[in-house]
Design a protein around this motif. Structure first.
Motif, PDB file in Angstrom:
ATOM      1  N   PRO A 136     -22.562 -48.693  20.896  1.00 32.31           N
ATOM      2  CA  PRO A 136     -22.016 -48.437  22.052  1.00 32.31           C
ATOM      3  C   PRO A 136     -20.814 -49.440  22.087  1.00 32.31           C
ATOM      4  O   PRO A 136     -19.777 -49.095  22.718  1.00 32.31           O
ATOM      5  N   VAL A 137     -21.002 -50.328  21.517  1.00 38.69           N
ATOM      6  CA  VAL A 137     -19.838 -51.619  21.541  1.00 38.69           C
ATOM      7  C   VAL A 137     -18.636 -50.998  20.568  1.00 38.69           C
ATOM      8  O   VAL A 137     -17.392 -51.094  21.014  1.00 38.69           O
ATOM      9  N   ALA A 138     -19.040 -50.213  19.598  1.00 42.24           N
ATOM     10  CA  ALA A 138     -17.904 -49.855  18.845  1.00 42.24           C
ATOM     11  C   ALA A 138     -17.214 -48.731  19.223  1.00 42.24           C
ATOM     12  O   ALA A 138     -16.182 -48.760  19.075  1.00 42.24           O
ATOM     13  N   LEU A 139     -17.787 -47.856  20.167  1.00 39.03           N
ATOM     14  CA  LEU A 139     -17.325 -46.669  20.760  1.00 39.03           C
ATOM     15  C   LEU A 139     -16.157 -47.172  21.851  1.00 39.03           C
ATOM     16  O   LEU A 139     -15.099 -46.290  21.907  1.00 39.03           O
ATOM     17  N   CYS A 140     -16.200 -48.509  22.324  1.00 39.86           N
ATOM     18  CA  CYS A 140     -15.112 -48.824  22.883  1.00 39.86           C
ATOM     19  C   CYS A 140     -13.951 -49.894  22.077  1.00 39.86           C
ATOM     20  O   CYS A 140     -13.240 -50.484  22.729  1.00 39.86           O
ATOM     21  N   HIS A 141     -14.425 -49.936  20.772  1.00 37.67           N
ATOM     22  CA  HIS A 141     -13.687 -50.923  19.987  1.00 37.67           C
ATOM     23  C   HIS A 141     -13.288 -52.203  20.718  1.00 37.67           C
ATOM     24  O   HIS A 141     -12.314 -52.766  20.661  1.00 37.67           O
ATOM     25  N   GLY A 142     -14.529 -52.765  20.898  1.00 40.45           N
ATOM     26  CA  GLY A 142     -14.405 -54.430  21.536  1.00 40.45           C
ATOM     27  C   GLY A 142     -15.506 -55.284  21.041  1.00 40.45           C
ATOM     28  O   GLY A 142     -16.317 -54.684  20.114  1.00 40.45           O
ATOM     29  N   THR A 143     -15.497 -56.246  21.449  1.00 38.78           N
ATOM     30  CA  THR A 143     -16.846 -57.154  21.317  1.00 38.78           C
ATOM     31  C   THR A 143     -17.875 -57.030  22.056  1.00 38.78           C
ATOM     32  O   THR A 143     -17.723 -56.484  23.278  1.00 38.78           O
ATOM     33  N   LEU A 144     -18.921 -57.615  21.744  1.00 37.44           N
ATOM     34  CA  LEU A 144     -20.245 -57.392  22.636  1.00 37.44           C
ATOM     35  C   LEU A 144     -19.877 -58.219  23.865  1.00 37.44           C
ATOM     36  O   LEU A 144     -20.247 -57.608  25.049  1.00 37.44           O
ATOM     37  N   LEU A 192     -20.299 -56.465  27.624  1.00 38.14           N
ATOM     38  CA  LEU A 192     -21.283 -56.923  28.592  1.00 38.14           C
ATOM     39  C   LEU A 192     -20.566 -57.294  29.880  1.00 38.14           C
ATOM     40  O   LEU A 192     -21.274 -57.568  30.862  1.00 38.14           O
ATOM     41  N   SER A 193     -19.388 -57.767  29.877  1.00 39.10           N
ATOM     42  CA  SER A 193     -18.607 -58.138  30.879  1.00 39.10           C
ATOM     43  C   SER A 193     -18.477 -57.238  32.295  1.00 39.10           C
ATOM     44  O   SER A 193     -18.090 -57.275  33.327  1.00 39.10           O
ATOM     45  N   TYR A 194     -18.563 -55.624  31.703  1.00 43.16           N
ATOM     46  CA  TYR A 194     -18.432 -54.720  32.598  1.00 43.16           C
ATOM     47  C   TYR A 194     -20.016 -54.196  32.988  1.00 43.16           C
ATOM     48  O   TYR A 194     -20.904 -54.290  32.343  1.00 43.16           O
ATOM     49  N   PRO A 195     -20.048 -54.060  34.381  1.00 43.54           N
ATOM     50  CA  PRO A 195     -21.543 -53.757  34.841  1.00 43.54           C
ATOM     51  C   PRO A 195     -22.073 -52.258  34.205  1.00 43.54           C
ATOM     52  O   PRO A 195     -23.203 -52.213  33.915  1.00 43.54           O
ATOM     53  N   GLU A 196     -21.096 -51.475  33.898  1.00 40.30           N
ATOM     54  CA  GLU A 196     -21.398 -50.046  33.109  1.00 40.30           C
ATOM     55  C   GLU A 196     -22.107 -50.552  31.776  1.00 40.30           C
ATOM     56  O   GLU A 196     -22.908 -50.002  31.338  1.00 40.30           O
ATOM     57  N   GLY A 197     -21.231 -51.675  31.124  1.00 38.77           N
ATOM     58  CA  GLY A 197     -21.654 -52.017  29.796  1.00 38.77           C
ATOM     59  C   GLY A 197     -23.141 -52.472  29.585  1.00 38.77           C
ATOM     60  O   GLY A 197     -23.763 -52.305  28.886  1.00 38.77           O
ATOM     61  N   ARG A 198     -23.331 -53.218  30.736  1.00 44.52           N
ATOM     62  CA  ARG A 198     -24.742 -53.939  30.856  1.00 44.52           C
ATOM     63  C   ARG A 198     -25.730 -52.850  31.004  1.00 44.52           C
ATOM     64  O   ARG A 198     -26.888 -53.015  30.599  1.00 44.52           O
ATOM     65  N   GLU A 199     -25.422 -51.936  31.754  1.00 40.14           N
ATOM     66  CA  GLU A 199     -26.369 -50.820  32.179  1.00 40.14           C
ATOM     67  C   GLU A 199     -26.717 -49.981  30.768  1.00 40.14           C
ATOM     68  O   GLU A 199     -27.801 -49.784  30.518  1.00 40.14           O
ATOM     69  N   GLY A 256     -17.687 -63.488  33.131  1.00 41.22           N
ATOM     70  CA  GLY A 256     -16.256 -64.101  32.647  1.00 41.22           C
ATOM     71  C   GLY A 256     -15.709 -63.985  31.397  1.00 41.22           C
ATOM     72  O   GLY A 256     -14.902 -64.420  31.187  1.00 41.22           O
ATOM     73  N   ALA A 257     -16.505 -63.192  30.432  1.00 39.20           N
ATOM     74  CA  ALA A 257     -16.063 -63.081  29.160  1.00 39.20           C
ATOM     75  C   ALA A 257     -15.032 -62.257  28.789  1.00 39.20           C
ATOM     76  O   ALA A 257     -14.655 -61.719  27.692  1.00 39.20           O
ATOM     77  N   ARG A 258     -14.614 -61.265  30.085  1.00 42.73           N
ATOM     78  CA  ARG A 258     -13.888 -60.222  29.644  1.00 42.73           C
ATOM     79  C   ARG A 258     -12.376 -60.395  28.928  1.00 42.73           C
ATOM     80  O   ARG A 258     -12.154 -59.789  28.244  1.00 42.73           O
ATOM     81  N   SER A 259     -11.972 -61.830  29.498  1.00 39.26           N
ATOM     82  CA  SER A 259     -10.612 -62.046  29.083  1.00 39.26           C
ATOM     83  C   SER A 259     -10.894 -63.034  27.788  1.00 39.26           C
ATOM     84  O   SER A 259      -9.485 -63.576  27.350  1.00 39.26           O
ATOM     85  N   LEU A 260     -11.830 -63.167  27.386  1.00 37.14           N
ATOM     86  CA  LEU A 260     -11.662 -64.487  26.323  1.00 37.14           C
ATOM     87  C   LEU A 260     -11.506 -63.758  25.028  1.00 37.14           C
ATOM     88  O   LEU A 260     -11.847 -62.597  24.796  1.00 37.14           O
ATOM     89  N   PRO A 261     -10.752 -64.523  24.015  1.00 42.77           N
ATOM     90  CA  PRO A 261     -10.596 -63.912  22.780  1.00 42.77           C
ATOM     91  C   PRO A 261     -11.801 -63.703  22.032  1.00 42.77           C
ATOM     92  O   PRO A 261     -12.745 -64.390  22.130  1.00 42.77           O
ATOM     93  N   VAL A 298     -10.680 -37.860  18.858  1.00 38.33           N
ATOM     94  CA  VAL A 298      -9.571 -38.409  19.959  1.00 38.33           C
ATOM     95  C   VAL A 298      -9.396 -39.881  19.909  1.00 38.33           C
ATOM     96  O   VAL A 298      -8.073 -40.208  20.054  1.00 38.33           O
ATOM     97  N   GLY A 299     -10.274 -40.685  19.684  1.00 41.05           N
ATOM     98  CA  GLY A 299     -10.030 -41.998  19.504  1.00 41.05           C
ATOM     99  C   GLY A 299     -11.000 -42.883  20.574  1.00 41.05           C
ATOM    100  O   GLY A 299     -11.917 -42.050  21.231  1.00 41.05           O
ATOM    101  N   PHE A 300     -11.127 -44.178  20.572  1.00 42.28           N
ATOM    102  CA  PHE A 300     -12.085 -44.886  21.134  1.00 42.28           C
ATOM    103  C   PHE A 300     -11.860 -44.814  22.853  1.00 42.28           C
ATOM    104  O   PHE A 300     -10.777 -44.553  23.393  1.00 42.28           O
ATOM    105  N   TYR A 301     -12.991 -45.009  23.389  1.00 38.96           N
ATOM    106  CA  TYR A 301     -13.162 -45.222  24.677  1.00 38.96           C
ATOM    107  C   TYR A 301     -12.242 -46.339  25.133  1.00 38.96           C
ATOM    108  O   TYR A 301     -12.419 -47.323  24.602  1.00 38.96           O
ATOM    109  N   GLY A 302     -11.638 -46.328  26.353  1.00 40.42           N
ATOM    110  CA  GLY A 302     -10.775 -47.378  26.863  1.00 40.42           C
ATOM    111  C   GLY A 302     -11.586 -48.721  27.245  1.00 40.42           C
ATOM    112  O   GLY A 302     -11.051 -49.722  27.047  1.00 40.42           O
ATOM    113  N   ASP A 303     -12.944 -48.172  27.839  1.00 41.37           N
ATOM    114  CA  ASP A 303     -13.608 -49.474  28.525  1.00 41.37           C
ATOM    115  C   ASP A 303     -15.025 -48.738  28.505  1.00 41.37           C
ATOM    116  O   ASP A 303     -15.360 -47.680  28.560  1.00 41.37           O
ATOM    117  N   PRO A 304     -16.048 -49.804  28.645  1.00 38.49           N
ATOM    118  CA  PRO A 304     -17.197 -49.433  29.032  1.00 38.49           C
ATOM    119  C   PRO A 304     -17.478 -48.532  30.006  1.00 38.49           C
ATOM    120  O   PRO A 304     -18.416 -47.669  30.205  1.00 38.49           O
TER     121      PRO A 304
END
Length: 328
Positions: A193-201, A205-212, A256-261, A314-320
């Motif tokens: 699921p993390v890979a489908l959004c092409h982001g870090t864990l 997890l900084s999104y409520p939807e990602g946590r669910e 708070g981790a959403r904007s961290l590199p 089509v490409g990765f999802y924009g966010d969780p």
């Protein structure tokens, strides 16, 4: 110490690099089948590791096409999971190890050893608990701050353990590896699921939807393993039970981790970028397949595997949040 590393996983390159930097006598067979990586590495003649504490570059190792161990050598087999899946019933030419030799098999299921190792080889099983990415052969980035190996206890590995600990790689010796392997299988459910959004864990997890989504895939795995009486042990890092407890009790901690590199996008994302669908979904497919024999419906794990076609087409999802809407 004389050590022969056999494998095409990033873990194999990391171990070859850090041991070579320790001035140990290192031979590396970088292919389990064929010699494509061996030819490419022969042109470079260098291992480059980007580690959390700095760069390690070393040419102080020998490349080899042989997996046979010489007298006094310790073997370390660390093949990619997809390579192990591709081995036929008779395996490779079965020259890895040899009669009287000892091989530390990292990430190799007990039933796979007979297809990988020569007859008469003594096997010590282990796991790599680390996030690493191989950008090209011999060039690896280790993104987890505390890399660990978990190995079966035994005197055969004393010198290897000493060398790895001196290079900031933790080693935990255990009597029974199976509960740790089970816990790692549960932890790997988050990779897809993390890979489908092409982001870090952390971003996921900084999104409520990602946590669910994370709670859903982890709970299904834990419920299944409990029903099948498959015990879990606590991993030294990235433990799935501890993570689930934090997600349920203190979800705001993750905001708070959403904007961290961060660069730890995970191996599943790299599999997707290379079009390796089977490798990307392997952990979640395992849960779906095992659940078919029980009364548990793995709706979250099944749903995330069904989104692969969309990402590849089509490409990765924009966010969780976008992924969550697609899963529901």
């Amino acid at each position: 110490m004389k050590v022969r590393i056999i494998g095409d996983s990033p873990t194999a390159a990391v171990l070859a690099g850090v041991l070579a930097a320790e001035n140990q006598e290192v031979s590396w067979k970088p292919d389990v089948q064929g010699e494509s990586r061996l030819k490419e590495l022969k042109r470079r003649r260098e291992i480059r590791l980007s580690l959390p504490w700095g760069w390690v570059k070393s040419g102080n190792f020998r490349l080899s096409a042989s997996g046979s161990l010489k007298t006094g050598e310790l073997g370390v087999a660390a093949p990619c999971a997809i390579t192990l899946e591709g081995l036929g019933p008779t395996g490779v030419d079965r020259r890895i190890g040899g009669k009287g030799a000892t091989v530390l098999a990292l990430g190799v299921e007990p039933g796979q050893c007979e297809r990988l190792l020569a007859a008469g080889t003594a096997v010590v099983h282990g796991l790599g608990v680390l996030e690493s990415t191989e950008w090209d052969p011999g060039s690896v980035e280790l993104s987890v701050e505390d890399p660990w190996l978990i190995v079966e206890a035994g005197a055969q590995l004393r010198e290897l353990i000493r060398c790895l600990r001196s290079q900031n790689i933790g080693v935990q010796e255990v009597e029974d590896l199976a509960p740790y392997r089970n816990a790692l299988h549960i932890r790997e459910l988050l990779d897809l699921p993390v890979a489908l959004c092409h982001g870090t864990l952390e971003f996921f997890l900084s999104y409520p939807e990602g946590r669910e989504i994370a709670v859903g895939v982890l709970e299904e795995g834990l419920r299944l393993f409990s029903q099948r009486s498959m015990p879990l042990a606590r991993l030294p890092v990235m433990d799935p039970v501890r993570l689930l407890q934090r997600l349920q009790k203190k979800p705001k901690e993750f905001d708070g981790a959403r904007s961290l590199p961060g660069r730890a996008i995970g191996t599943a994302a790299h599999h997707l970028l290379r079009g390796e669908r089977k490798a990307a979904r392997m952990a979640n497919d395992r849960i779906v397949r095992m659940s078919a024999q029980t009364g548990i419906e793995p709706k979250w794990n099944w749903a995330v595997t069904q989104r692969l076609n969309r990402v590849l087409r089509v490409g990765f999802y924009g966010d969780p949040a976008e992924l969550y809407s697609a899963l529901k």
